[in-house]
Design an enzyme around this catalytic site. Structure first.
Site, PDB file in Angstrom:
ATOM      1  N   SER A 185       0.849  -1.193   0.000  1.00 54.82           N
ATOM      2  CA  SER A 185       0.000   0.000   0.000  1.00 54.82           C
ATOM      3  C   SER A 185       0.878   1.234   0.000  1.00 54.82           C
ATOM      4  O   SER A 185       1.914   1.274   0.682  1.00 54.82           O
ATOM      5  CB  SER A 185      -0.901   0.017   1.237  1.00 54.82           C
ATOM      6  N   TYR A 208      -2.953  -1.275  10.075  1.00 54.96           N
ATOM      7  CA  TYR A 208      -2.902  -1.688   8.670  1.00 54.96           C
ATOM      8  C   TYR A 208      -1.557  -1.321   8.052  1.00 54.96           C
ATOM      9  O   TYR A 208      -0.899  -2.154   7.421  1.00 54.96           O
ATOM     10  CB  TYR A 208      -4.043  -1.003   7.910  1.00 54.96           C
TER      11      TYR A 208
END
Length: 257
Positions: free
Chosen positions: A142, A158
């Protein structure tokens, strides 16, 4: 024929990657967990491109199922492609979601850990003897975990796991280099996918109003599409990227540039 395993292939980036690989003449094993209808759509899209895909169920958050999954892969390779090895692995399965640091529970933290980091780590380990020399791995990370990436509140757990996946990418690239196996990562920015959060809510379907705001912050002026990321993954796996390893490619259209 080359063969790829694409984790999380029932929608979004995984589905787009499987279809792009099929266009390039690669057979695909796609995994799914809670979306059997989606993975059947992926198989149909691959077949529409003239390719071959086989769907296998896998819960990436449960390492105790990895040995049985490996056995299924062995049978599938032999019966479908008459092979004992595969060439490409795409670690894409996952889920999204956010919680403020003060509100992050151990349960949520551990779920992120199992699905986003521990699962890819030990599944790759389990499948490594079947991965052909000269093959390639792409880990889907990400842009939020990049040193220069946009940092938003609520994503500490995350982002921590995706940061760990980035570190794993570099170490695997070093360890697997003697077998000429390349290991890279892609870091998508905001992308229109069905990625569900911890409560099962689907991101852009639930909050369409954020799309114009994200497009405004993206240099190329739109939200990313799964095909954009799938094309980048397929390129990194292919021989055209034969001299690229240990890299993390941001695929964001210049988000927050």
């Amino acid at each position: 024929m080359r063969v790829a395993i694409v984790l999380g292939g029932s929608s979004g980036i995984g589905q787009a990657t499987a279809v792009e690989l099929a266009r390039r003449g690669t057979g695909v094993i796609v995994t799914y967990n809670g979306n059997p209808a989606g993975v059947q759509q992926t198989v149909a899209l691959v077949e529409k491109e003239g390719g071959t895909a086989v769907a296998l169920r896998l819960d990436i958050g449960r390492t105790e199922g990895f040995a049985a999954f490996r056995d299924q892969v062995v049978v599938t390779l032999r019966e479908t492609w008459q092979r004992d090895t595969f060439d490409y692995l795409v670690n894409n399965a996952g889920f999204g979601g956010s919680a403020m640091f003060a509100d992050t529970t151990e349960e949520l933290f551990d779920r992120f850990l199992r699905v986003l980091l521990k699962g890819p780590y030990f599944l790759t380990q389990r499948l490594l003897p079947l991965l052909a020399d000269g093959g390639a791995i792409v880990n889907v990370s990400s842009s939020s975990a990049l040193p220069t990436g946009h940092v938003d509140v609520g994503y500490s757990a995350y982002g921590t796991m995706k940061g760990g996946l980035n570190t794993l990418t570099r170490f695997l690239a070093k360890e697997l280099a003697p077998r000429r196996i390349r290991v890279n990562a892609v870091s998508p920015g905001p992308t229109r996918t069905r990625l569900a959060d911890a409560d099962g809510v689907v991101g852009f379907e639930a909050y369409p109003e954020v799309i114009p705001m994200l497009a405004e912050k993206t240099a190329l002026g739109r939200l990313g599409e799964p095909d954009d990321v799938g094309a980048a993954i397929a390129s990194l796996l292919s021989n055209e990227s034969r001299w690229i390893t240990a890299q993390n490619v941001e695929v964001s259209g210049g988000f927050d540039l």
